[in-house]
Design a protein around this motif. Structure first.
Motif, mmCIF file in Angstrom:
data_model
loop_
_atom_site.group_PDB
_atom_site.id
_atom_site.type_symbol
_atom_site.label_atom_id
_atom_site.label_comp_id
_atom_site.label_asym_id
_atom_site.label_seq_id
_atom_site.Cartn_x
_atom_site.Cartn_y
_atom_site.Cartn_z
ATOM 1 N N GLU A 154 0.811 -1.220 0.000
ATOM 2 C CA GLU A 154 0.000 0.000 0.000
ATOM 3 C C GLU A 154 0.842 1.266 0.000
ATOM 4 O OE1 GLU A 154 -2.858 -0.015 3.085
ATOM 5 O OE2 GLU A 154 -3.612 -2.032 2.648
ATOM 6 N N LEU A 155 2.156 1.144 0.156
ATOM 7 C CA LEU A 155 3.039 2.307 0.171
ATOM 8 C C LEU A 155 3.282 2.772 -1.257
ATOM 9 C CD1 LEU A 155 4.877 4.255 1.720
ATOM 10 C CD2 LEU A 155 6.716 2.568 1.497
ATOM 11 N N GLY A 156 2.800 3.958 -1.592
ATOM 12 C CA GLY A 156 2.973 4.499 -2.927
ATOM 13 C C GLY A 156 4.316 5.197 -3.092
ATOM 14 N N VAL A 157 4.797 5.222 -4.329
ATOM 15 C CA VAL A 157 6.087 5.852 -4.608
ATOM 16 C C VAL A 157 6.003 7.359 -4.351
ATOM 17 C CG1 VAL A 157 7.799 6.289 -6.402
ATOM 18 C CG2 VAL A 157 6.653 4.072 -6.274
ATOM 19 N N PHE A 158 4.888 7.983 -4.729
ATOM 20 C CA PHE A 158 4.740 9.418 -4.559
ATOM 21 C C PHE A 158 4.775 9.797 -3.078
ATOM 22 C CE2 PHE A 158 1.809 13.171 -4.374
ATOM 23 C CZ PHE A 158 2.676 14.078 -4.960
ATOM 24 N N ASP A 159 4.068 9.040 -2.238
ATOM 25 C CA ASP A 159 4.074 9.334 -0.803
ATOM 26 C C ASP A 159 5.443 9.085 -0.191
ATOM 27 O OD1 ASP A 159 1.429 10.121 -0.711
ATOM 28 O OD2 ASP A 159 0.684 8.092 -0.405
ATOM 29 N N ALA A 160 6.100 8.019 -0.611
ATOM 30 C CA ALA A 160 7.427 7.723 -0.067
ATOM 31 C C ALA A 160 8.430 8.815 -0.436
ATOM 32 C CB ALA A 160 7.903 6.362 -0.580
ATOM 33 N N LEU A 161 8.373 9.299 -1.674
ATOM 34 C CA LEU A 161 9.292 10.362 -2.093
ATOM 35 C C LEU A 161 9.047 11.651 -1.329
ATOM 36 C CD1 LEU A 161 9.463 9.859 -5.973
ATOM 37 C CD2 LEU A 161 11.207 9.306 -4.272
ATOM 38 N N ARG A 162 7.798 11.965 -1.063
ATOM 39 C CA ARG A 162 7.515 13.192 -0.303
ATOM 40 C C ARG A 162 8.003 13.079 1.135
ATOM 41 N NH1 ARG A 162 1.821 15.168 -0.153
ATOM 42 N NH2 ARG A 162 1.256 12.979 -0.231
ATOM 43 N N ASP A 163 7.882 11.897 1.740
ATOM 44 C CA ASP A 163 8.402 11.725 3.093
ATOM 45 C C ASP A 163 9.920 11.807 3.118
ATOM 46 O OD1 ASP A 163 6.166 11.616 4.641
ATOM 47 O OD2 ASP A 163 5.924 9.449 4.550
ATOM 48 N N VAL A 164 10.569 11.233 2.109
ATOM 49 C CA VAL A 164 12.031 11.325 2.039
ATOM 50 C C VAL A 164 12.464 12.770 1.835
ATOM 51 C CG1 VAL A 164 14.043 10.670 0.658
ATOM 52 C CG2 VAL A 164 12.328 8.960 1.239
ATOM 53 N N ALA A 165 11.757 13.502 0.956
ATOM 54 C CA ALA A 165 12.091 14.908 0.738
ATOM 55 C C ALA A 165 11.878 15.730 2.008
ATOM 56 C CB ALA A 165 11.247 15.470 -0.404
ATOM 57 N N ALA A 166 10.805 15.456 2.752
ATOM 58 C CA ALA A 166 10.571 16.170 4.005
ATOM 59 C C ALA A 166 11.675 15.877 5.012
ATOM 60 C CB ALA A 166 9.208 15.779 4.576
ATOM 61 N N LEU A 167 12.100 14.631 5.072
ATOM 62 C CA LEU A 167 13.179 14.262 5.996
ATOM 63 C C LEU A 167 14.471 14.991 5.648
ATOM 64 C CD1 LEU A 167 14.146 12.423 8.313
ATOM 65 C CD2 LEU A 167 14.673 10.691 6.584
ATOM 66 N N ILE A 168 14.803 15.064 4.349
ATOM 67 C CA ILE A 168 16.032 15.737 3.926
ATOM 68 C C ILE A 168 15.956 17.237 4.227
ATOM 69 C CG2 ILE A 168 17.434 16.322 1.919
ATOM 70 C CD1 ILE A 168 16.710 13.630 0.730
ATOM 71 N N CYS A 169 14.813 17.845 3.950
ATOM 72 C CA CYS A 169 14.663 19.280 4.213
ATOM 73 C C CYS A 169 14.782 19.594 5.699
ATOM 74 C CB CYS A 169 13.323 19.774 3.677
ATOM 75 S SG CYS A 169 13.200 19.806 1.886
ATOM 76 N N LEU A 170 14.176 18.779 6.539
ATOM 77 C CA LEU A 170 14.244 19.031 7.986
ATOM 78 C C LEU A 170 15.661 18.839 8.511
ATOM 79 C CD1 LEU A 170 10.942 17.238 9.070
ATOM 80 C CD2 LEU A 170 11.358 19.704 8.987
ATOM 81 N N ALA A 171 16.357 17.825 8.018
ATOM 82 C CA ALA A 171 17.730 17.605 8.462
ATOM 83 C C ALA A 171 18.650 18.722 7.966
ATOM 84 C CB ALA A 171 18.228 16.246 7.976
ATOM 85 N N ALA A 172 18.431 19.188 6.731
ATOM 86 C CA ALA A 172 19.275 20.260 6.198
ATOM 87 C C ALA A 172 19.026 21.577 6.904
ATOM 88 C CB ALA A 172 19.039 20.418 4.701
ATOM 89 N N ALA A 173 17.824 21.761 7.450
ATOM 90 C CA ALA A 173 17.539 23.003 8.182
ATOM 91 C C ALA A 173 18.405 23.150 9.418
ATOM 92 C CB ALA A 173 16.062 23.054 8.568
#
Length: 593
Positions: A154-173
């Motif tokens: 049930e894990l979609g590629v679009f949702d997984a990519l957005r979570d990965v992008a959010a994780l990278i943005c928060l860590a880079a902040a």
């Protein structure tokens, strides 16, 4: 010589649709208009009830009802070994080489017995095939042999990519510049927001995938509650900078802005927006109300950006009398470029321009990726901004980007990535390059004037030379766009690639020169955009495979015809005939047998 061999033919040697021996076909003349009309009339009649667009990649025209063979001519498929025109199946041949004929089959089994089954490859590859996976293939297509476990279906590629992008943005902040003034309270709020958002991302996935029966409503609530502190912290920093900057709009700032919004604030805002929307694997499906809310929030971002521009214009007028006109002139030049970029992104989303939406989303995504390395590359566009000294645009740009790639907004935006759509995106890339480099010409002219007062980063002569280079970028971009829209298919594709390569080479040289002369990063006014756009256009025109004809062969001409007719109505069959006037004017002799 070839004509002399056919002088006795009662129908004439120039009938191109004769179905006789291929070695006897003429090569020096096409049929005249009357002959072509007799051939095309039944075809156009059959196509009258079909769609106005040209046939798709896998469509064929059924010519079985037309008798195109000349009287007395030997049929082209007399040996019976030609594939079936409708199914592509190969007839079964008997011991004497003749096809097995069983008369008209009365049942499906008898009909299937007369044809050999088509071979089905064991591993299907879609690389450069001009096709996409069929719907029935579903999730059975492995990624280089890797298949997700059943519990993660049930894990979609679009949702997984957005979570990965959010994780990278928060860590880079955490590693990039957050504020310039280093206010302890604001820095603490930022760290609390980043920590809560990172913890929420980890917890929602643990609660979703570890239990056998996860509580999906609780997971959705936890995601929203965990991201709210990050969203509130980033908005608080922007508002605090605005409030503290209002008393100093007309004052000189020798010690810097009161707060200063760094790239860390924008990344924190983007990470919060990307992560706050519940996912499909958490049982969330955006309804009409959510889609309307996404568009309303995007409109609110545009209004806030317009208000920030108004504050910046007031600041520029006031600084003319305190800090000096060169400072205000450079600030106005920067605001022109920022406003144009914001306008392109917001208008493409609000007006639902599909091709501009895809391009602007890709452009802002590239800016976000480059902003992640702000402390290392010291990019000019990601420098700290403040309402007291410049036009603050980056938080609004990334906020619009986060809303544009949300599931609520994407579900209301029709997006297509067919082969002909890539040509549309390439045209949009050239148009974007022309617009932005026109703004760069204005920036360099204003900077050349401000350099007289000592406020510009380079000398007046350097800015004038850069303005000429940006004019060249505009000319090359318009040449590539015009070629793709009007020139013949093969030359249009080649011209587009050449235009992209020119942008890449000249843009790279411009980046090197400006990095040494002005210590500027690879930005718009220093060749970075030309380098990026040229590389993207060249890849779009060369890497994706062209559409295929009915025989599976690449057909660039058909791809450009479909691209140019995407908004047109019905067309005559004569429009599909290439212009071969110059070629047929040459006298050629057909090779002997």
């Amino acid at each position: 010589m070839d004509r002399e061999r056919h002088e006795e033919d009662p129908r004439g040697a120039d009938w191109i649709f004769a179905a006789g021996n291929p070695h006897d076909l003429p090569t020096d003349r096409l049929p005249d208009r009357a002959e072509f009309d007799r051939y095309a009339t039944p075809l156009l009649a059959r196509r009258g009830g079909g769609p106005a667009m040209p046939p798709g990649e896998h469509e064929t025209v059924d010519l079985s009802s037309l008798d195109l063979a000349a009287p007395g001519a030997e049929p082209a498929a007399a040996n019976g070994a030609e594939p079936d025109a409708a199914t592509g199946a190969i007839p079964v041949l008997g011991p004497d080489g003749e096809p097995v004929s069983g008369g008209a089959p009365d049942s499906r089994d008898e009909e299937e017995a007369l044809v050999a089954p088509l071979a089905r490859p064991g591993a299907v590859s879609y690389a450069r095939s001009g096709t996409t996976p069929n719907a029935e293939d579903g999730d059975e297509i492995p990624w280089n042999g890797f298949v997700l476990p059943d519990r993660f279906k049930e894990l979609g590629v679009f949702d997984a990519l957005r979570d990965v992008a959010a994780l990278i943005c928060l860590a880079a902040a955490l590693t990039t510049t957050f504020t310039v003034a280093h206010n302890p309270l604001l820095d603490l709020l930022g760290k609390i927001g980043i920590g809560s958002a990172l913890l929420a991302l980890v917890l929602v996935h643990l609660l979703r995938w570890v239990p056998a029966m996860p509580a999906l409503p609780a997971v959705r609530v936890l995601r929203i509650v965990g991201m709210l502190p990050a969203l509130a912290a980033s908005v608080t920093v922007v508002v605090a900078d605005l409030v503290l900057s209002l008393p100093k709009l007309f004052a000189s700032l020798p010690a810097g802005p009161p707060v200063g919004i760094g790239i860390g604030v924008s990344l924190l805002l983007l990470g919060a927006i990307l992560g706050i929307e519940p996912r499909a694997h958490e049982g969330y499906v955006p309804e009409a109300r959510a889609r309307r809310a996404a568009r309303t929030l995007l409109l609110g971002v545009g209004i806030a950006a317009a208000a920030a521009l108004l504050v910046a214009l007031v600041m520029m007028v006031g600084r003319t009398f305190t800090t000096g006109w060169p400072y205000s002139l450079v600030a106005f030049a920067n605001a022109v470029i920022s406003t144009l970029l914001l306008g392109i992104v917001l208008v493409s989303a609000l007006r639902r321009e599909r091709s501009w939406y895809v391009l602007s989303t890709a452009v802002v995504a590239a800016l976000v990726v480059a902003a992640l390395a702000d402390n290392t590359l010291e990019l000019q566009f990601a420098a700290p901004l403040s309402f007291a000294s410049s036009f603050v645009y980056l938080p609004f740009l990334v906020a619009a980007f986060g809303l544009m790639i949300s599931r609520s907004f994407v579900r209301s935006m029709p997006v297509s990535f067919r082969r002909t759509d890539w040509l549309v995106y390439c045209v949009r890339a050239f148009e974007f390059s022309a617009l932005m480099h026109t703004a760069a010409v204005v920036w360099h002219l204003l900077a050349a004037i401000a350099a007289v007062g000592g406020r510009a980063p380079g000398s007046p002569m350097l800015h004038l030379i850069d303005a000429v280079v940006c004019v060249c970028f505009v000319v090359v971009s318009l040449f590539g766009r015009t070629s793709l829209l009007s020139r013949p298919a093969v030359s249009a594709r080649a011209s587009g690639v050449v235009a992209g390569l020119v942008l890449v080479v000249v843009g790279f040289l411009d980046v090197i020169v400006n990095s040494l002369a002005m210590a500027a990063g690879a930005g718009l006014v220093s060749g970075g955009v030309a380098l990026t756009i040229g590389l993207a256009a060249a890849l779009i025109l060369t890497v994706p495979a062209p559409v295929r004809d009915e025989f599976g062969a690449p057909d660039v001409t058909r791809m450009f015809a479909d691209f140019r007719a995407r908004d047109g109505g019905s067309r005559s069959l004569l429009d599909r005939v290439p212009d071969v006037t110059a070629e047929t004017a040459q006298r050629k002799s057909f090779p002997g047998r």
